[in-house]
Design a protein around this motif. Sequence first.
Motif, PDB file in Angstrom:
ATOM      1  N   GLY A  83     -11.603   8.449  -2.719  1.00 31.35           N
ATOM      2  CA  GLY A  83     -10.247   8.795  -3.013  1.00 31.35           C
ATOM      3  C   GLY A  83      -9.492   9.156  -1.807  1.00 31.35           C
ATOM      4  O   GLY A  83     -10.167   9.376  -0.837  1.00 31.35           O
ATOM      5  N   THR A  84      -8.048   9.184  -1.943  1.00 33.13           N
ATOM      6  CA  THR A  84      -7.452   9.559  -0.716  1.00 33.13           C
ATOM      7  C   THR A  84      -6.491  10.753  -1.092  1.00 33.13           C
ATOM      8  O   THR A  84      -5.704  10.338  -2.308  1.00 33.13           O
ATOM      9  N   ILE A 108       0.786  -1.088   0.207  1.00 31.69           N
ATOM     10  CA  ILE A 108       0.004   0.039  -0.019  1.00 31.69           C
ATOM     11  C   ILE A 108       0.770   1.305  -0.076  1.00 31.69           C
ATOM     12  O   ILE A 108       0.225   2.309  -0.076  1.00 31.69           O
ATOM     13  N   HIS A 128     -15.692   5.233  -3.707  1.00 33.15           N
ATOM     14  CA  HIS A 128     -14.580   5.724  -2.782  1.00 33.15           C
ATOM     15  C   HIS A 128     -14.377   7.020  -3.153  1.00 33.15           C
ATOM     16  O   HIS A 128     -14.056   7.327  -4.387  1.00 33.15           O
ATOM     17  N   THR A 175      -4.922   8.294  -4.137  1.00 30.40           N
ATOM     18  CA  THR A 175      -5.674   7.720  -5.114  1.00 30.40           C
ATOM     19  C   THR A 175      -6.889   8.552  -5.534  1.00 30.40           C
ATOM     20  O   THR A 175      -7.390   9.316  -4.908  1.00 30.40           O
ATOM     21  N   HIS A 204     -13.017   6.427  -7.233  1.00 30.36           N
ATOM     22  CA  HIS A 204     -13.094   5.237  -8.028  1.00 30.36           C
ATOM     23  C   HIS A 204     -14.584   4.490  -7.453  1.00 30.36           C
ATOM     24  O   HIS A 204     -14.704   4.482  -6.243  1.00 30.36           O
ATOM     25  N   ARG A 225       2.639   2.873  -2.160  1.00 29.15           N
ATOM     26  CA  ARG A 225       2.251   3.794  -3.251  1.00 29.15           C
ATOM     27  C   ARG A 225       0.929   4.249  -3.279  1.00 29.15           C
ATOM     28  O   ARG A 225       0.663   5.427  -3.658  1.00 29.15           O
ATOM     29  N   PHE A 226      -0.154   3.770  -2.673  1.00 31.98           N
ATOM     30  CA  PHE A 226      -1.458   4.347  -2.452  1.00 31.98           C
ATOM     31  C   PHE A 226      -1.246   5.469  -1.609  1.00 31.98           C
ATOM     32  O   PHE A 226      -2.104   6.597  -1.543  1.00 31.98           O
TER      33      PHE A 226
END
Length: 150
Positions: free
Chosen positions: A114-115, A78, A112, A86, A89, A80-81
């Motif tokens: 996104g973050t 995780i 979602h 993110t 989506h 890279r997230f």
Amino acid sequence: MKRLNALAPNVEKYAADAKIAIMEDFAAEMEQKAPTGATLEYMHSFDADFIRNRPAQEQVGIQASKDKDAVGLFASFIWRFLEFGTAPHSTAKGGGTVAGKKAAADNPTGMHPGTPAQPHIFPNWRAAKPQAKKRLNAAINKAVREAMKK
């Protein structure tokens, strides 16, 4: 490297030891600076090791290297997230497919939001890199000094 090994045969050993020590220190630093979650699992997932020892494991921001003593920072997938964030989506069955988009339109709760990005690996490595280079050069110079005294 061939000329350096001819001058000082222990240079690769000293350099490999310095590389792993540098990356282990950086992994410990990342444990302190990484985003924390409810379980702290991600925070404790950082580990440094030689790339040759972990050919299939996820590597943090690294490309293929010809160096047999290349060292990498390994972390949970995780990273890279968290590092890059993110986009919003659909989490509905089918996800980003046409069917998933239709399901998301019918049921907006399946989206979602996104973050946001929480950059923590690359900014810290860019800050630590000059000191890491100094430590590596000091190890190489030590090997050369030892070889010159013999």
